[in-house]
Write an enzyme that holds these catalytic residues in place. Structure first.
Site, PDB file in Angstrom:
ATOM      1  N   HIS A 102       0.875  -1.170   0.000  1.00 43.98           N
ATOM      2  CA  HIS A 102       0.000   0.000   0.000  1.00 43.98           C
ATOM      3  C   HIS A 102       0.913   1.222   0.000  1.00 43.98           C
ATOM      4  O   HIS A 102       1.650   1.456   0.957  1.00 43.98           O
ATOM      5  CB  HIS A 102      -0.917  -0.004   1.220  1.00 43.98           C
ATOM      6  CG  HIS A 102      -1.893  -1.134   1.220  1.00 43.98           C
ATOM      7  ND1 HIS A 102      -2.289  -1.792   2.365  1.00 43.98           N
ATOM      8  CD2 HIS A 102      -2.555  -1.739   0.197  1.00 43.98           C
ATOM      9  CE1 HIS A 102      -3.151  -2.736   2.055  1.00 43.98           C
ATOM     10  NE2 HIS A 102      -3.329  -2.727   0.741  1.00 43.98           N
TER      11      HIS A 102
ATOM     12  N   GLU B 168       1.503   3.606   2.982  1.00 44.31           N
ATOM     13  CA  GLU B 168       2.040   3.075   4.236  1.00 44.31           C
ATOM     14  C   GLU B 168       3.561   3.119   4.127  1.00 44.31           C
ATOM     15  O   GLU B 168       4.223   2.135   3.815  1.00 44.31           O
ATOM     16  CB  GLU B 168       1.480   1.677   4.481  1.00 44.31           C
ATOM     17  CG  GLU B 168      -0.033   1.722   4.697  1.00 44.31           C
ATOM     18  CD  GLU B 168      -0.712   0.365   4.696  1.00 44.31           C
ATOM     19  OE1 GLU B 168      -0.006  -0.657   4.810  1.00 44.31           O
ATOM     20  OE2 GLU B 168      -1.950   0.328   4.578  1.00 44.31           O
TER      21      GLU B 168
ATOM     22  N   HIS C 238       3.559  -3.317   6.547  1.00 32.26           N
ATOM     23  CA  HIS C 238       2.411  -2.424   6.356  1.00 32.26           C
ATOM     24  C   HIS C 238       2.427  -1.333   7.422  1.00 32.26           C
ATOM     25  O   HIS C 238       3.373  -1.209   8.193  1.00 32.26           O
ATOM     26  CB  HIS C 238       1.107  -3.220   6.440  1.00 32.26           C
ATOM     27  CG  HIS C 238       0.803  -4.024   5.216  1.00 32.26           C
ATOM     28  ND1 HIS C 238      -0.275  -3.773   4.395  1.00 32.26           N
ATOM     29  CD2 HIS C 238       1.441  -5.083   4.661  1.00 32.26           C
ATOM     30  CE1 HIS C 238      -0.296  -4.636   3.396  1.00 32.26           C
ATOM     31  NE2 HIS C 238       0.741  -5.447   3.540  1.00 32.26           N
TER      32      HIS C 238
ATOM     33  N   GLU D 124       2.305  -4.836  10.907  1.00 34.18           N
ATOM     34  CA  GLU D 124       1.731  -3.488  10.941  1.00 34.18           C
ATOM     35  C   GLU D 124       2.617  -2.668  11.870  1.00 34.18           C
ATOM     36  O   GLU D 124       2.647  -2.877  13.080  1.00 34.18           O
ATOM     37  CB  GLU D 124       0.290  -3.534  11.449  1.00 34.18           C
ATOM     38  CG  GLU D 124      -0.660  -4.340  10.574  1.00 34.18           C
ATOM     39  CD  GLU D 124      -1.083  -3.600   9.316  1.00 34.18           C
ATOM     40  OE1 GLU D 124      -0.795  -2.389   9.208  1.00 34.18           O
ATOM     41  OE2 GLU D 124      -1.709  -4.228   8.441  1.00 34.18           O
TER      42      GLU D 124
END
Length: 641
Positions: A245, A248, A383, A475
């Site tokens: 993404h 990110e 991410h 994350e």
């Protein structure tokens, strides 16, 4: 309280965010005139904060005032004198104070300044103060709102904390002693950095590309090895992938920091790094989605919002763009009379996925081809937007929204996730605030991906079911695109985790599967662990790696045209793989004739043939699409001229 006596400041002082979005600002520093509910309190007035799943819960998506008048405000206590220079918000008027009692309005010449706020729910709007001023407190005071709505906003505040010295100079904690290039790198700057690292450490680095984005930006990979450009027999291959993404951005910068750090420390003789480089072939892909990143970068770290740059140029979410092999496997298991005969690995991609009509991003096609070319053993997909490590499966059975859906290697995946999470300085902090609305600390900051939310077509699941590679998603931060001033601290938060996770590639067993007569390696031999329903295969030279937790294992190996072999292998607790070699005996032609004469069947590896055929078709269709796209880009450039 009287105002601070300060020298004049430049009109456009470049001050960073004080940290509402990144959580540098604690909840107790935020106050409000009133709140519609506890879930809409001042602590929820943070830029890009995401609401919970239930209406009216404790985790709504903004601060909302209980009263609809022009006297409502959201207030920050910066805890120290701070040069406030701007706000990013949905509200309008900003005023400040040194003691939270006597307030001075922000002025625009001789009039109070009123700033234009956001006109929708998601777009951040920057308002620079015409007269930057030093204070400890600042209030955001909305002056208008939709007649059918409520006073609600999320905000970030720009400010430079002042040091306690006679000159009131702005100082920012560096956060690390490592001398790395801590800034956000667009495509051109990333290329320069890659070249700089390669020039500094030419003996252990190599830059290569695996394809191009839709707009023609190259997908660069930095290889780090004591023999770059070569697969060494028995040496495992590792990869970090960032920027799936594009918005990110922290993963991208951490990967760039990591390659610099390894280069510097290798030259210094840091034995941990020297050992890692000599024993592992490392591949670092900083930008999976460069088109998306460029869109977010152009807006800036605070103004790109929650979604700008997430998708590819074509609007594809690459996190859902890989073949969904989970449901192919599960459907086959449900239909089979003997589930043991259903393949649990190296599952071919479906036929439709290989065509030119399939909605598959060129970036995804490039990644799949890369996975096919290199026998990766371990990977992590970086991410942002949360603080948690997820592990496969990412997709639930029967399209359930969320449900724990473990793989056969669930225990080892949980170990991998825990290795990263427990060594990450923020995740491991028991006093940290949750990012948005989910408390992952109750799970020790790791969770099965499908138990968070189902993601059919994820890269993690595809990697596990189509190749030998185990992969988790990390994350990294509540803030998807942290300000450059946060990067040194984020590097320190993640440095040990990044290194420790890479070292896990050396757990389990490894070896070489050879032809007993010729001593040559056997490619694509199946390695089966008794009581573990997931097999892996040997690489082109016959070497293999099977990630396993400590224990005793019965290992069975077979290949087409050979008798199977079995042996016991023991795995210790240290990250040093146990050598477990195999020599297979060819099946004699006479034995094959006897089996066929009795009506028996010779075991054929049809799945391997299908997998290879589909991969060839995907590459052919990719070449066709790439040529079409290049022609379109050339025509578009010609028209602009």
């Amino acid at each position: 309280m009287s105002a601070f006596s300060l020298p004049p400041f430049p009109l456009h002082t470049d001050c960073p965010p004080v940290g509402l979005e990144s959580l540098r600002v604690s909840d107790y520093q935020l106050q409000a005139s009133s709140s519609l509910s506890s879930g809409l309190g001042p602590h929820r007035g943070r830029l890009n904060i995401q609401s919970g799943l239930e209406d009216g819960d404790e985790y709504d998506g903004a601060w909302c005032a209980d009263i609809k008048d022009k006297e409502q405000w959201l207030q920050l206590d910066a805890l120290r004198p701070t040069l406030f220079t701007g706000v990013i918000l949905q509200g309008r008027n900003s005023i400040w104070s040194n003691d939270s009692v006597t307030w001075q309005p922000c002025m625009n010449g001789s009039q109070e300044a009123v700033f234009v706020g956001s006109q929708d729910q998601e777009t951040p709007v920057l308002a620079l103060l015409t007269e930057p001023t030093v204070a400890q407190f600042i209030r955001i005071n909305p002056q208008s709102w939709f007649s059918t709505g409520t006073i609600c906003l999320r905000a970030e505040i720009l400010g430079c904390p002042m040091s306690v010295n006679p000159y009131n100079e702005f100082t920012w904690e560096r956060g690390t002693t490592d001398k790395l290039d801590f800034r956000h790198h667009n495509y051109a700057e990333m290329r320069k950095l890659l070249k700089a690292v390669n020039d500094e450490c030419p003996d252990i680095t190599r830059i290569y590309t695996i394809g191009k984005s839709y707009t023609g930006l190259k997908l660069y990979v930095m290889e780090i090895s004591d023999n770059p450009g070569k697969h060494e027999l028995g040496e495992p291959e590792f990869r970090y992938v960032a920027g799936m993404h594009g918005n990110e951005a922290l993963g991208r910068e951490l990967v760039l920091n990591l390659m610099q750090y390894i280069c510097h420390e290798y030259k210094r003789g840091n034995q941990r790094i020297v050992r890692l480089v000599k024993d592992t072939r490392i591949h670092l892909l900083p930008s999976f989605n460069p088109d998306g990143y460029e869109a977010a970068y152009e807006k800036g770290s605070e103004l790109s919002g929650w979604a700008l740059g997430r998708y590819s140029y074509e609007g594809i979410d690459m996190n859902h763009n890989f073949p969904d092999l989970n449901n192919i496997m599960w459907d086959a298991q449900e239909e089979a009379t003997d589930k043991k005969k259903v393949s649990n690995h190296y599952i071919p991609m479906p036929e439709y996925y290989t065509t030119t009509e399939a909605l598959v991003a060129p970036e995804t096609r490039a990644i799949i081809s890369w996975m096919q070319d290199i026998p990766f053993v371990l990977s992590a997909n970086l991410h942002g937007g949360e603080l948690v490590v997820t592990y496969p499966f990412d997709c639930t059975r029967n399209w359930i929204p969320r449900q724990d859906t473990p793989t056969a290697d669930n225990d080892f995946f949980r170990w991998l996730a825990a290795v990263y999470a427990s060594s990450n300085l923020v995740m491991a902090n028991p006093d940290r605030r949750m990012c948005h609305f989910e408390d992952f600390q109750q799970y020790n900051n790791i969770i099965n991906g499908a138990d968070w939310h189902t993601v059919p077509g994820s890269m993690n699941d595809f990697s596990y079911l189509h190749t030998n590679c185990f992969e988790v998603t990390v994350e990294l931060s509540c803030d998807k695109f942290p300000h450059a001033s946060e990067l040194p601290v984020e590097w320190e938060n993640n440095k040990e985790s990044l290194l420790l996770y890479m070292e896990q590639v050396h757990r389990g067993i490894k070896g070489v599967i050879r032809d007993k007569d010729t001593k040559l390696g056997i490619a694509n031999a199946v390695v089966k662990i008794e009581d573990l329903d997931h097999d892996i295969r040997s690489a082109a030279d016959g070497d293999y790696w099977r990630l396993l937790n400590p224990g005793e294992y019965k290992v069975i190996v077979w290949a087409e045209g050979f008798f199977p072999a079995m042996r016991q292998c023991s795995v210790g607790s240290e990250p040093q793989a146990t050598i477990c070699d195999f020599n297979l005996t060819k099946t004699p032609q006479e034995r094959i004739k006897q089996i066929l004469a009795k009506g028996g069947k010779i075991r054929r590896d049809e799945q391997l043939r299908t997998r290879a055929l589909r991969m060839r078709k995907l590459r052919v269709s990719t070449k066709i699409l790439n040529r079409r796209r290049e022609q379109q880009l050339r025509r578009a450039k010609a028209k602009r001229k």
